[in-house]
Design a protein around this motif. Structure first.
Motif, PDB file in Angstrom:
ATOM      1  N   THR A 270       0.806  -1.216   0.000  1.00  0.00           N
ATOM      2  CA  THR A 270       0.000   0.000   0.000  1.00  0.00           C
ATOM      3  C   THR A 270       0.843   1.272   0.000  1.00  0.00           C
ATOM      4  OG1 THR A 270      -0.115  -0.219   2.377  1.00  0.00           O
ATOM      5  CG2 THR A 270      -2.006  -1.014   1.128  1.00  0.00           C
ATOM      6  N   SER A 271       2.168   1.118   0.162  1.00  0.00           N
ATOM      7  CA  SER A 271       2.983   2.330   0.244  1.00  0.00           C
ATOM      8  C   SER A 271       3.489   2.743  -1.135  1.00  0.00           C
ATOM      9  CB  SER A 271       4.166   2.103   1.194  1.00  0.00           C
ATOM     10  OG  SER A 271       4.831   0.930   0.827  1.00  0.00           O
ATOM     11  N   HIS A 272       3.949   4.002  -1.182  1.00  0.00           N
ATOM     12  CA  HIS A 272       4.401   4.532  -2.471  1.00  0.00           C
ATOM     13  C   HIS A 272       5.872   4.212  -2.701  1.00  0.00           C
ATOM     14  CE1 HIS A 272       0.732   6.586  -3.387  1.00  0.00           C
ATOM     15  NE2 HIS A 272       0.678   7.007  -2.137  1.00  0.00           N
ATOM     16  N   ILE A 273       6.139   3.485  -3.768  1.00  0.00           N
ATOM     17  CA  ILE A 273       7.510   3.098  -4.095  1.00  0.00           C
ATOM     18  C   ILE A 273       7.754   3.535  -5.533  1.00  0.00           C
ATOM     19  CG2 ILE A 273       9.054   1.118  -4.444  1.00  0.00           C
ATOM     20  CD1 ILE A 273       7.114  -0.354  -2.446  1.00  0.00           C
ATOM     21  N   PRO A 274       8.934   4.118  -5.829  1.00  0.00           N
ATOM     22  CA  PRO A 274       9.214   4.476  -7.223  1.00  0.00           C
ATOM     23  C   PRO A 274       9.011   3.261  -8.137  1.00  0.00           C
ATOM     24  CG  PRO A 274      10.953   5.254  -5.784  1.00  0.00           C
ATOM     25  CD  PRO A 274      10.022   4.468  -4.927  1.00  0.00           C
ATOM     26  N   ARG A 275       8.505   3.510  -9.341  1.00  0.00           N
ATOM     27  CA  ARG A 275       8.079   2.431 -10.213  1.00  0.00           C
ATOM     28  C   ARG A 275       9.193   1.421 -10.493  1.00  0.00           C
ATOM     29  NH1 ARG A 275       6.028   1.633 -15.844  1.00  0.00           N
ATOM     30  NH2 ARG A 275       7.499   3.226 -16.514  1.00  0.00           N
ATOM     31  N   CYS A 276      10.430   1.919 -10.686  1.00  0.00           N
ATOM     32  CA  CYS A 276      11.496   0.992 -11.060  1.00  0.00           C
ATOM     33  C   CYS A 276      11.964   0.159  -9.877  1.00  0.00           C
ATOM     34  CB  CYS A 276      12.666   1.741 -11.686  1.00  0.00           C
ATOM     35  SG  CYS A 276      13.287   3.060 -10.655  1.00  0.00           S
TER      36      CYS A 276
ATOM     37  N   LYS B 245      19.071  -8.517 -22.694  1.00  0.00           N
ATOM     38  CA  LYS B 245      17.612  -8.606 -22.572  1.00  0.00           C
ATOM     39  C   LYS B 245      17.174  -9.665 -21.573  1.00  0.00           C
ATOM     40  CE  LYS B 245      14.027  -8.666 -25.940  1.00  0.00           C
ATOM     41  NZ  LYS B 245      13.840  -9.118 -27.328  1.00  0.00           N
ATOM     42  N   GLU B 246      17.912 -10.780 -21.517  1.00  0.00           N
ATOM     43  CA  GLU B 246      17.546 -11.828 -20.572  1.00  0.00           C
ATOM     44  C   GLU B 246      18.638 -12.026 -19.537  1.00  0.00           C
ATOM     45  OE1 GLU B 246      15.832 -15.561 -21.734  1.00  0.00           O
ATOM     46  OE2 GLU B 246      15.224 -14.707 -23.639  1.00  0.00           O
ATOM     47  N   ASN B 247      19.293 -10.922 -19.139  1.00  0.00           N
ATOM     48  CA  ASN B 247      20.367 -11.053 -18.155  1.00  0.00           C
ATOM     49  C   ASN B 247      19.872 -11.832 -16.930  1.00  0.00           C
ATOM     50  OD1 ASN B 247      22.035 -10.303 -15.776  1.00  0.00           O
ATOM     51  ND2 ASN B 247      23.195  -9.271 -17.355  1.00  0.00           N
ATOM     52  N   PRO B 248      20.525 -12.987 -16.611  1.00  0.00           N
ATOM     53  CA  PRO B 248      19.996 -13.856 -15.564  1.00  0.00           C
ATOM     54  C   PRO B 248      19.908 -13.188 -14.200  1.00  0.00           C
ATOM     55  CG  PRO B 248      22.187 -14.547 -16.258  1.00  0.00           C
ATOM     56  CD  PRO B 248      21.715 -13.541 -17.244  1.00  0.00           C
ATOM     57  N   THR B 249      20.800 -12.242 -13.916  1.00  0.00           N
ATOM     58  CA  THR B 249      20.796 -11.637 -12.583  1.00  0.00           C
ATOM     59  C   THR B 249      19.855 -10.446 -12.498  1.00  0.00           C
ATOM     60  OG1 THR B 249      23.088 -12.303 -12.336  1.00  0.00           O
ATOM     61  CG2 THR B 249      22.263 -10.690 -10.779  1.00  0.00           C
ATOM     62  N   PHE B 250      19.981  -9.497 -13.447  1.00  0.00           N
ATOM     63  CA  PHE B 250      19.243  -8.254 -13.296  1.00  0.00           C
ATOM     64  C   PHE B 250      17.823  -8.317 -13.847  1.00  0.00           C
ATOM     65  CE2 PHE B 250      23.680  -6.381 -13.477  1.00  0.00           C
ATOM     66  CZ  PHE B 250      23.767  -6.336 -12.110  1.00  0.00           C
ATOM     67  N   VAL B 251      17.576  -9.201 -14.828  1.00  0.00           N
ATOM     68  CA  VAL B 251      16.240  -9.239 -15.416  1.00  0.00           C
ATOM     69  C   VAL B 251      15.456 -10.454 -14.937  1.00  0.00           C
ATOM     70  CG1 VAL B 251      14.923  -9.199 -17.550  1.00  0.00           C
ATOM     71  CG2 VAL B 251      17.093  -8.003 -17.435  1.00  0.00           C
ATOM     72  N   LEU B 252      16.060 -11.642 -15.057  1.00  0.00           N
ATOM     73  CA  LEU B 252      15.333 -12.860 -14.681  1.00  0.00           C
ATOM     74  C   LEU B 252      15.399 -13.120 -13.179  1.00  0.00           C
ATOM     75  CD1 LEU B 252      16.616 -15.242 -17.515  1.00  0.00           C
ATOM     76  CD2 LEU B 252      14.544 -13.885 -17.516  1.00  0.00           C
ATOM     77  N   LEU B 253      16.360 -12.508 -12.489  1.00  0.00           N
ATOM     78  CA  LEU B 253      16.556 -12.713 -11.044  1.00  0.00           C
ATOM     79  C   LEU B 253      16.693 -14.186 -10.671  1.00  0.00           C
ATOM     80  CD1 LEU B 253      14.110 -10.056  -9.652  1.00  0.00           C
ATOM     81  CD2 LEU B 253      16.550 -10.073  -9.319  1.00  0.00           C
ATOM     82  N   LEU B 254      17.522 -14.888 -11.415  1.00  0.00           N
ATOM     83  CA  LEU B 254      17.755 -16.300 -11.130  1.00  0.00           C
ATOM     84  C   LEU B 254      19.152 -16.495 -10.536  1.00  0.00           C
ATOM     85  CD1 LEU B 254      16.338 -18.065 -14.295  1.00  0.00           C
ATOM     86  CD2 LEU B 254      15.334 -17.954 -12.043  1.00  0.00           C
TER      87      LEU B 254
ATOM     88  N   ASN C   6      16.161  -1.548 -14.029  1.00  0.00           N
ATOM     89  CA  ASN C   6      14.750  -1.381 -14.372  1.00  0.00           C
ATOM     90  C   ASN C   6      14.468   0.005 -14.918  1.00  0.00           C
ATOM     91  OD1 ASN C   6      13.894  -3.889 -13.722  1.00  0.00           O
ATOM     92  ND2 ASN C   6      13.035  -3.350 -11.741  1.00  0.00           N
ATOM     93  N   ALA C   7      15.049   1.016 -14.248  1.00  0.00           N
ATOM     94  CA  ALA C   7      14.802   2.393 -14.662  1.00  0.00           C
ATOM     95  C   ALA C   7      15.289   2.615 -16.087  1.00  0.00           C
ATOM     96  CB  ALA C   7      15.517   3.351 -13.703  1.00  0.00           C
ATOM     97  N   ILE C   8      16.491   2.078 -16.399  1.00  0.00           N
ATOM     98  CA  ILE C   8      17.037   2.241 -17.744  1.00  0.00           C
ATOM     99  C   ILE C   8      16.134   1.561 -18.763  1.00  0.00           C
ATOM    100  CG2 ILE C   8      18.988   1.691 -19.259  1.00  0.00           C
ATOM    101  CD1 ILE C   8      20.768   1.837 -16.741  1.00  0.00           C
ATOM    102  N   ARG C   9      15.674   0.344 -18.418  1.00  0.00           N
ATOM    103  CA  ARG C   9      14.827  -0.379 -19.374  1.00  0.00           C
ATOM    104  C   ARG C   9      13.499   0.337 -19.592  1.00  0.00           C
ATOM    105  NH1 ARG C   9      13.343  -6.035 -18.295  1.00  0.00           N
ATOM    106  NH2 ARG C   9      13.424  -5.300 -16.161  1.00  0.00           N
ATOM    107  N   ASN C  10      12.936   0.867 -18.476  1.00  0.00           N
ATOM    108  CA  ASN C  10      11.673   1.590 -18.603  1.00  0.00           C
ATOM    109  C   ASN C  10      11.805   2.773 -19.547  1.00  0.00           C
ATOM    110  OD1 ASN C  10      10.339  -0.065 -16.927  1.00  0.00           O
ATOM    111  ND2 ASN C  10      10.448   1.274 -15.125  1.00  0.00           N
ATOM    112  N   ARG C  11      12.903   3.522 -19.385  1.00  0.00           N
ATOM    113  CA  ARG C  11      13.110   4.704 -20.215  1.00  0.00           C
ATOM    114  C   ARG C  11      13.234   4.308 -21.682  1.00  0.00           C
ATOM    115  NH1 ARG C  11      16.785   8.903 -17.531  1.00  0.00           N
ATOM    116  NH2 ARG C  11      14.935   8.901 -16.251  1.00  0.00           N
ATOM    117  N   LYS C  12      13.990   3.228 -21.921  1.00  0.00           N
ATOM    118  CA  LYS C  12      14.163   2.756 -23.295  1.00  0.00           C
ATOM    119  C   LYS C  12      12.835   2.332 -23.886  1.00  0.00           C
ATOM    120  CE  LYS C  12      18.807   1.111 -24.269  1.00  0.00           C
ATOM    121  NZ  LYS C  12      19.671  -0.060 -24.143  1.00  0.00           N
ATOM    122  N   GLY C  13      12.046   1.584 -23.071  1.00  0.00           N
ATOM    123  CA  GLY C  13      10.744   1.105 -23.536  1.00  0.00           C
ATOM    124  C   GLY C  13       9.841   2.264 -23.914  1.00  0.00           C
ATOM    125  N   ARG C  14       9.862   3.336 -23.064  1.00  0.00           N
ATOM    126  CA  ARG C  14       9.024   4.481 -23.330  1.00  0.00           C
ATOM    127  C   ARG C  14       9.466   5.183 -24.613  1.00  0.00           C
ATOM    128  NH1 ARG C  14       9.324   8.014 -18.474  1.00  0.00           N
ATOM    129  NH2 ARG C  14       9.041   6.110 -17.283  1.00  0.00           N
TER     130      ARG C  14
END
Lengths: 188, 216
Positions: free
Chosen positions: A159-165, B10-19, B202-210
């Motif tokens: 329920t808390s606000h967390i930056p999207r990333c 794109k499928e980096n096991p650590t940063f994207v898939l978290l495996l 995640n932030a970098i990928r989001n920006r690229k996606g946008r």
């Protein structure tokens, strides 16, 4: 090391998740609900305790006399995988309600590093039978405790606000960092 | 080539898939142990993907997972024995996390999703890509944790005995004039570093996606 020492250490300061980094996958994956966390915790506890006893007996009475200790990784994972299957069948036959509650967690346990990790730690630390038993029970309690606490925090966090990333795994990891800091301080 | 880059980014096991997070968090307190761990996983992944993709038609569907685990376990034992013989210091530093490659979700996951379906060549390329992606991710975390946590950097310490490169000894451990942030070297620092890096990724990928959406 005396038994009480091993017990307390394995629950708090030497916690299996927060200082040994074992069982991280279920920790991040299934701990978003308190109920799931308890289910996973109990399943892992059962498997860890039985597998520690079995691997101890097999290591000291079969592998050591025949001088084949280098096979321990393969033998241990085979024991764990087959044991999980047996436990699942037994639960299905004799405790169907328990099986329904824990059923989905059991297959995941084979590839849970906590189970194999604890079996290997027992061997590496050269524990005797009683120490092995105490260490595995303590670690199981530690695992369940941390899973439960973490799930409660995550439920509140929804329920808390967390930056999207940072939503999801990143914030979970940072929460875990703070918990690890607290748990390591129990050492005094 | 595309498969390899896919595994790194794109499928980096650590940063994207978290495996495979257990070794990622556990051995990254030193730069050297991080890249060695990554390399061990790369080797195991390569051989197990190769063998599994060759014999995939011989394995009955119902015993697939146990057979895969046995194959992976064999290669892990080989790597473990080799390290123990030639680089005992590193074998000691990696500890139980070396045999734990058996239950590493990256290796089994790749066996199930790629090696059991695609051709031999494709499986090998995929293993190389994912392996390099994993090694790079581990090295990055290890680099950050060691340089800021203890203000030293260990490039080749255990390895120098084997390679017999006495000349390069001076780059073994470099002391840097940075104020050490002790917490990064402790277990909690592992969680913190990984959490922050995944967030940044995640932030970098989001920006690229946008960016892609807007250009469409």
């Amino acid at each position: 090391m005396n038994l009480i020492d091993i017990f307390i250490t394995s629950i708090l300061t030497g916690n299996i998740i927060l200082t040994n980094f074992l069982g991280i996958c279920p920790f991040i994956g299934t701990s978003d609900r308190e109920k799931n966390a308890i289910g996973m915790g109990i399943s892992v506890s059962i498997v860890v305790t039985i597998s520690s006893i079995l691997t101890y007996l097999i290591y000291h009475y079969i592998l050591v006399p025949t001088d084949t200790t280098y096979l321990k990784t393969i033998i241990f994972i085979l024991i764990i995988a087959s044991m999980v299957q047996v436990i699942e069948l037994l639960l299905k036959k004799y405790f169907p309600s328990l099986h329904q509650a824990l059923g989905i967690y059991l297959p995941l346990i084979t590839t849970n590093c906590a189970v194999l990790g604890i079996a290997l730690l027992n061997v590496n630390n050269e524990y005797n039978f009683l120490q092995t038993l105490v260490f595995s029970i303590g670690s199981s309690i530690g695992f369940t405790l941390v899973m439960y606490l973490f799930a409660s925090i995550r439920e509140r966090m929804e329920t808390s606000h967390i930056p999207r990333c940072f939503k999801g795994a990143p914030i979970a990891l940072i929460t875990a960092a703070i918990m690890a800091l607290l748990f390591s301080r129990y050492g005094g | 080539m595309k498969t390899i880059i896919n595994g790194i980014i794109k499928e980096n096991p650590t940063f994207v898939l978290l495996l495979g997070l257990c070794p990622t968090l556990a051995v990254t307190n030193k730069f050297e142990s991080s890249y060695i761990m990554g390399f061990c996983v790369l080797v195991v992944l390569l051989f197990s993907n190769f063998v599994i993709s060759i014999i995939k038609k011989l394995i009955p569907e119902s015993v697939r997972i146990p057979v895969y685990i046995l194959i992976i376990g064999t290669f892990v034992t080989i790597v473990e024995l080799l390290l123990k013989e030639y680089v005992p210091t590193l074998h000691k530093a990696l500890g139980i996390y070396l045999p734990l490659i058996v239950v590493n979700c990256i290796v089994l996951g790749r066996a199930l999703t790629v090696a059991s379906k695609k051709s031999v060549g494709q499986s090998i390329l995929d293993a190389i890509g994912i392996g390099i992606g994993f090694t790079l991710a581990l090295s990055l975390i290890g680099f950050i944790r060691e340089i800021f946590g203890t203000n030293t950097i260990t490039l080749i310490d255990g390895l120098s005995e084997v390679l017999e490169i006495g000349k390069l000894k001076y780059i073994n451990v470099i002391n840097l004039p940075i104020f050490p942030i002790n917490i990064l070297a402790s277990p909690s620092g592992a969680f913190l570093t990984l959490g922050l890096l995944v967030g940044i990724f995640n932030a970098i990928r989001n920006r690229k996606g946008r960016g892609k959406l807007e250009s469409n």
